[in-house]
Design a protein around this motif. Structure first.
Motif, PDB file in Angstrom:
ATOM      1  N   ARG A   1     -41.825  11.013  61.276  1.00  0.00           N
ATOM      2  CA  ARG A   1     -42.843  11.785  61.989  1.00  0.00           C
ATOM      3  C   ARG A   1     -43.567  12.705  61.013  1.00  0.00           C
ATOM      4  NH1 ARG A   1     -42.111  16.950  63.618  1.00  0.00           N
ATOM      5  NH2 ARG A   1     -40.162  17.937  63.032  1.00  0.00           N
ATOM      6  N   PRO A   2     -44.846  13.011  61.311  1.00  0.00           N
ATOM      7  CA  PRO A   2     -45.574  13.890  60.394  1.00  0.00           C
ATOM      8  C   PRO A   2     -45.173  15.336  60.594  1.00  0.00           C
ATOM      9  CG  PRO A   2     -46.973  13.304  62.246  1.00  0.00           C
ATOM     10  CD  PRO A   2     -45.678  12.572  62.457  1.00  0.00           C
ATOM     11  N   LEU A   3     -45.287  16.134  59.544  1.00  0.00           N
ATOM     12  CA  LEU A   3     -45.101  17.573  59.652  1.00  0.00           C
ATOM     13  C   LEU A   3     -46.484  18.189  59.807  1.00  0.00           C
ATOM     14  CD1 LEU A   3     -42.394  18.103  56.882  1.00  0.00           C
ATOM     15  CD2 LEU A   3     -42.084  17.705  59.331  1.00  0.00           C
ATOM     16  N   ILE A   4     -46.584  19.173  60.680  1.00  0.00           N
ATOM     17  CA  ILE A   4     -47.896  19.770  60.956  1.00  0.00           C
ATOM     18  C   ILE A   4     -48.093  21.025  60.113  1.00  0.00           C
ATOM     19  CG2 ILE A   4     -49.318  20.908  62.702  1.00  0.00           C
ATOM     20  CD1 ILE A   4     -48.301  18.951  64.729  1.00  0.00           C
ATOM     21  N   VAL A   5     -49.199  21.024  59.371  1.00  0.00           N
ATOM     22  CA  VAL A   5     -49.617  22.205  58.614  1.00  0.00           C
ATOM     23  C   VAL A   5     -50.765  22.813  59.413  1.00  0.00           C
ATOM     24  CG1 VAL A   5     -50.534  23.068  56.423  1.00  0.00           C
ATOM     25  CG2 VAL A   5     -49.011  21.061  56.442  1.00  0.00           C
ATOM     26  N   ASP A   6     -50.476  23.878  60.150  1.00  0.00           N
ATOM     27  CA  ASP A   6     -51.548  24.509  60.918  1.00  0.00           C
ATOM     28  C   ASP A   6     -52.299  25.471  60.014  1.00  0.00           C
ATOM     29  OD1 ASP A   6     -52.714  25.231  63.805  1.00  0.00           O
ATOM     30  OD2 ASP A   6     -52.669  26.980  62.485  1.00  0.00           O
ATOM     31  N   THR A   7     -53.604  25.256  59.915  1.00  0.00           N
ATOM     32  CA  THR A   7     -54.417  26.086  59.021  1.00  0.00           C
ATOM     33  C   THR A   7     -55.458  26.908  59.790  1.00  0.00           C
ATOM     34  OG1 THR A   7     -55.881  26.050  57.072  1.00  0.00           O
ATOM     35  CG2 THR A   7     -55.786  24.035  58.366  1.00  0.00           C
ATOM     36  N   THR A   8     -55.108  27.281  61.026  1.00  0.00           N
ATOM     37  CA  THR A   8     -56.023  28.126  61.810  1.00  0.00           C
ATOM     38  C   THR A   8     -56.259  29.456  61.096  1.00  0.00           C
ATOM     39  OG1 THR A   8     -55.077  27.123  63.791  1.00  0.00           O
ATOM     40  CG2 THR A   8     -56.460  29.065  64.114  1.00  0.00           C
ATOM     41  N   LEU A   9     -55.233  29.955  60.409  1.00  0.00           N
ATOM     42  CA  LEU A   9     -55.383  31.245  59.719  1.00  0.00           C
ATOM     43  C   LEU A   9     -56.040  31.097  58.340  1.00  0.00           C
ATOM     44  CD1 LEU A   9     -51.986  32.904  60.716  1.00  0.00           C
ATOM     45  CD2 LEU A   9     -54.264  33.305  61.686  1.00  0.00           C
ATOM     46  N   ARG A  10     -56.438  29.884  57.978  1.00  0.00           N
ATOM     47  CA  ARG A  10     -57.192  29.689  56.727  1.00  0.00           C
ATOM     48  C   ARG A  10     -58.482  28.917  57.044  1.00  0.00           C
ATOM     49  NH1 ARG A  10     -59.733  25.822  53.804  1.00  0.00           N
ATOM     50  NH2 ARG A  10     -58.026  24.349  54.101  1.00  0.00           N
ATOM     51  N   GLU A  11     -58.357  27.606  57.256  1.00  0.00           N
ATOM     52  CA  GLU A  11     -59.564  26.836  57.610  1.00  0.00           C
ATOM     53  C   GLU A  11     -60.190  27.417  58.880  1.00  0.00           C
ATOM     54  OE1 GLU A  11     -60.857  23.632  56.134  1.00  0.00           O
ATOM     55  OE2 GLU A  11     -62.542  24.295  57.376  1.00  0.00           O
TER      56      GLU A  11
END
Ligand SMILES: CC(=O)SCCNC(=O)CCNC(=O)[C@H](O)C(C)(C)COP(=O)(O)OP(=O)(O)OC[C@H]1O[C@@H](n2cnc3c(N)ncnc32)[C@H](O)[C@@H]1OP(=O)(O)O
Ligand SMILES: O=C(O)CCC(=O)C(=O)O
Ligand SMILES: [Zn+2]
Length: 389
Positions: free
Chosen positions: A8-18
């Protein structure tokens, strides 16, 4: 025997950057921490924060984020600049997401370095971060407009240097799923480390491209809540979850799926937008059925016109029965809910009345109910207003 779980993929949430690069976004320190806690509770594996060199507040917020001690790893997005890396390390981030624009246009317009020049700076930054023992990712910005030979040269060099991950970025959203599959597959064959994918939505393919990257071997996928980011953003968390769930629910079994509506609502409020009506899972009408053929079938079997079960995601199904596209079965269902049970002939007459009235505009549920009750009132007892019990 225990069944083997799928990769399964790991999620990199970049709401606080992108996400902060979205035109309307400006998160206060409190909002950042609230959002980080919510994303951590949802279960994302990584939270990417803006570089601490961006501003004094960015550094302060990164330190505060690190200080939360969340389960998610906190990584920060930094240029291949030793000062930037030192500052990231000083803030206590779990990792650095390094990047360099590798396409000819970015080498010319963004930083003016040759491939050899950017690689030298990249390797210096990588070694600095590695010596501090943090997780190191190096990404080629604008990978899809970069000569494949240049890309492979950079990826194999940073892989040989021992990075944990390389990033493949579709920075201007030009790639198609087939191109993503091809390029990520090529990188997969060339490096030993993990692969992260970051895809913009300019061409409307961000979610499909992230899914294609995963299928081709990417291990980490970038998202933001609602897909916010530069221009029209990147793959939205809800969209990616929907796509992966449809491929195999086990791919997203680790996340608190019922928390998605609240997460999207939280960010929508913070940045002052509505959740898009057509957002996967969380869009207002994502589980609303309108046309008569649909409502008829959904009443018998929701799966007839629902790929996703709203209950899994904290949503409810809604039938719009008061439009001119309605059918007898939807009207009968609505009437039955009011305790009105009609003969087939009366149901046809009532449905015709609803359609005629709705030609001027769909009836709200309350208007539809009033029409049904008025119709029932014209009928001889005991047809009308039978017990609702
Ligand atoms: C596709 C993306 O979204 S990439 C991420 C974008 N994120 C950001 O830009 C974060 C917010 N940015 C900022 O706060 C500022 O741009 C800063 C603090 C990072 C840099 O600000 P400044 O020093 O004033 O430079 P400015 O932003 O005008 O220009 C970019 C500089 O970074 C350099 N640069 C660009 N990419 C890289 C890179 N990957 N690694 C190292 N240096 C880089 C450029 O060469 C230029 O420096 P120069 O003028 O010395 O040649
Ligand atoms: O670092 C990355 O992989 C992505 C950077 C970025 O936002 C982009 O290329 O669009
Ligand atoms: Zn981006």
């Amino acid at each position: 025997m225990t069944p083997t779980l799928p990769r399964r993929p790991l999620i990199v949430d970049t709401t606080l950057r992108e996400g902060e690069q979205f035109a309307a976004a400006h998160f206060s320190p409190e909002q950042k921490l609230r959002l980080a806690r919510a994303l951590d509770a949802f279960g994302v594996e990584y939270l990417e924060h803006t570089s601490p060199v961006a501003s004094p507040g960015s550094e302060r917020d990164l330190r505060a984020l690190v200080g939360l001690g969340l389960s998610a790893r906190v990584v920060t997005h930094v240029r291949c600049h030793e000062d930037d890396v030192r500052r990231a390390l000083d803030c206590g981030a779990d990792g650095v997401n390094l990047l360099f624009g590798t396409s000819a246009v970015l080498r010319e317009a963004s930083h003016g370095r040759s491939v050899e020049g950017l690689l030298a700076d990249a390797l210096a930054a990588i070694r600095l971060a590695q010596n501090a023992g943090v997780e190191v990712r190096f990404s080629c910005e604008d990978a899809f407009r970069t000569e494949t030979a240049d890309l492979l040269r950079v990826y194999t060099a940073v892989d040989a240097c021992g990075v944990d991950r390389v990033g493949v970025a579709d920075t201007v959203g030009v790639a198609t799923p087939r191109e993503v599959e091809r390029l990520v597959g090529t990188v997969r064959a060339a490096v030993r480390c993990d692969i992260e994918f970051h895809g913009h939505n300019d061409g409307g393919c961000a979610v499909a491209n992230a899914a294609a990257a995963f299928e081709a071997g990417a291990t980490h996928l970038n998202v933001t809540v609602l897909g916010i980011g530069e221009r029209n953003g990147i793959a939205p968390l809800s969209g990616l979850i929907a796509r992966l769930y449809l491929s195999n629910p086990a791919l997203v079994g680790a996340y608190d799926l019922a928390a998605l509506p609240a997460l999207d609502a939280l960010v929508a409020e913070m940045v002052g937008v509505n959740i898009p009506f057509n957002a996967c899972i969380t869009g207002e009408t994502a589980f609303t059925h309108k046309a008569g053929l649909h409502t008829n079938a959904v009443l018998r079997e929701p799966r007839a016109y629902e790929a996703l079960d709203p209950g899994v995601f904290g949503r409810e199904r809604h039938l719009l029965s008061g439009s001119r596209l309605t059918g007898r079965h939807a009207v009968a269902h609505r009437a039955a809910g009011l305790g009105v049970h009609l003969s087939p002939a009366d149901l046809r007459r009532l449905t015709a009345q609803v359609k005629a009235a709705a030609d001027a505009g769909a009836l709200a549920d309350a208007e539809l109910d009033a029409l049904i009750l008025a119709f029932a009132g014209t009928l001889p007892a005991p047809t009308a207003l039978a017990s609702n019990a």
